[in-house]
Design an enzyme around this catalytic site. Sequence first.
Site, PDB file in Angstrom:
ATOM      1  N   HIS A 247      25.075  -5.110 -19.337  1.00  0.00           N
ATOM      2  CA  HIS A 247      26.145  -5.760 -18.275  1.00  0.00           C
ATOM      3  C   HIS A 247      27.164  -4.646 -17.726  1.00  0.00           C
ATOM      4  O   HIS A 247      27.279  -4.748 -16.673  1.00  0.00           O
ATOM      5  CB  HIS A 247      26.987  -6.320 -19.718  1.00  0.00           C
TER       6      HIS A 247
ATOM      7  N   ASP B  53      19.578 -10.443 -17.583  1.00  0.00           N
ATOM      8  CA  ASP B  53      20.984 -10.070 -17.851  1.00  0.00           C
ATOM      9  C   ASP B  53      22.108 -11.097 -17.547  1.00  0.00           C
ATOM     10  O   ASP B  53      22.119 -11.352 -16.185  1.00  0.00           O
ATOM     11  CB  ASP B  53      21.355  -8.849 -17.127  1.00  0.00           C
ATOM     12  N   HIS B  54      22.609 -11.853 -18.416  1.00  0.00           N
ATOM     13  CA  HIS B  54      23.481 -13.191 -18.135  1.00  0.00           C
ATOM     14  C   HIS B  54      24.569 -12.746 -17.110  1.00  0.00           C
ATOM     15  O   HIS B  54      25.206 -13.650 -16.621  1.00  0.00           O
ATOM     16  CB  HIS B  54      23.679 -13.866 -19.158  1.00  0.00           C
TER      17      HIS B  54
END
Length: 510
Positions: free
Chosen positions: A258, A195-196
Amino acid sequence: MTAPQAPPASPPSRSGDPCIMVICGAGGDLTKRKLLPALCNLAEAGLLSKQFAMVGFSRGARSDEDFRKQLTDEIKEFATSPVAPELWSWFLQRIYYLGGDFKDPSAYEALADRLVAVEREHKTQGNVLYYLATGPEFFGEIVRQLHAVGLTRQENNRWRRVIIEKPFGADLESARGLNAELRRCLEEKQIYRIDHYLGKETVQNILVFRFSNGIFEPIWNRRYIDHVQITLAETVGVERRGGYYERYGALRDMVPNHLFQLVSLTAMEPPVSFQPDAVRDEQAKVLHAIQPPSPERVLETTIRGQYGEGVIDGVKVPAYRAEPKVSPTSNTETFVALKLALDNWRWADVPFYIRTGKRMAKRYTEIAIQFRRAPKVLFRNTPVDRLRTNRLVIRIAPDEGISLRFGAKVPGPEMNIGAVEMDFSYVDYFKTLPSTGYERLLYDGMIGDATLFQRADMLEAGWEAVQPILDVWKALPPRSFPNYASGSMGPEKSDELLRNDGREWRPLDG
Ligand code: BG6
């Protein structure tokens, strides 16, 4: 405020392990925009092993030479700062390409042969980091095929790890199915669900801010905090991703991943250590504490929206329904606002309001912690309900920092109180270098640290909380789309959600 006494954070003491990174789907946007620039930044910082190589594995035939030429053009456009010519020629000597169909077993046999040759050339010690940058429909297939030809087997001290991009499933059932499929071929320790958002410095800083300072934790609970607001607003529309977005929408695209990462880091208990599972256990507990809403609660506490045309930064932009690859009668949401209830002692009766949307007035991501009001009327001319409350804002992007609002006496003979801000800005203090946000995550993949990656149970807990919303929304299609103008802060109903509780979203101008 003065600059910090300590020098900027010292770099990690070791470079990543020798390895080959295989990018499945290397022809897509992610490679040129994020992965390659991030690898260059790692190399520049001395964090990439000298025994490193990269193999792009994708549909479409291309020679190694053509692939290198293409990347040479792309890096000029997408590097976060110019790449030194010597560094780039070092890279070029270790970049390879293999064309193949992800469904075709012979492609994986060719990959196995190629890995043997590249390993011999660059002494990568048998370690391979697979990065699945493909459409989600290929995740299970690729892992199954890699496993079938023995490419995921770890033996003789060599490791094999798989980084999996989002979206991880489209609902609870498909996420569970994908987890089950991965576990048939890999051990959990080999799976790195990315999950960036967790690669962002400011997101990692939430943990440091909360747990390395003694003064915040004692007030970080229902006794002192009234509510929490998290906003992830974007000015971009769906760009060229209409096809993907029509199937996923804002809820699936942003919330169980996010936004829930931000919720869990804000709400978690202190972990017993910074070992991967200690941190992830505490995050998972928060995700399990999010009460899945009943159908009635879904109607009361969830808002969806879709952008119409409007103006952003002085430029006229089209409605979502007029975007490429989007149906002119689409009911896909591009905005979501939710009121979440966390069912645990620390947060009982403290709502977490979260919202995200495309084509909003301003691009910013922040967490606002709204404290309770001071209890007493001490100031003759200022009734207690007009005293501004304390608020701590953690700004994740683009202007990264933390600010605290408190009341101060306005100078003059009368007792008037004004709200002032104490502000910390990341870039002023640390002079941070530009980065893609993927550096830390790739590096962690190369040293085997999974702290910032999602575990199967975390993902499933996220989908469990979102599934009742998906069900109700599917049963009751929206009737008023489009319901917000591009360039606004979302539909009016999103403001009502807070107004009904006697609250309001933090205004754009603070
Ligand atoms: C991606 C979503 O995961 O995150 C996109 O698929 C979104 O729709 C993006 O635009 C936002 O990331 P960032 O880092 O720009 O806030």
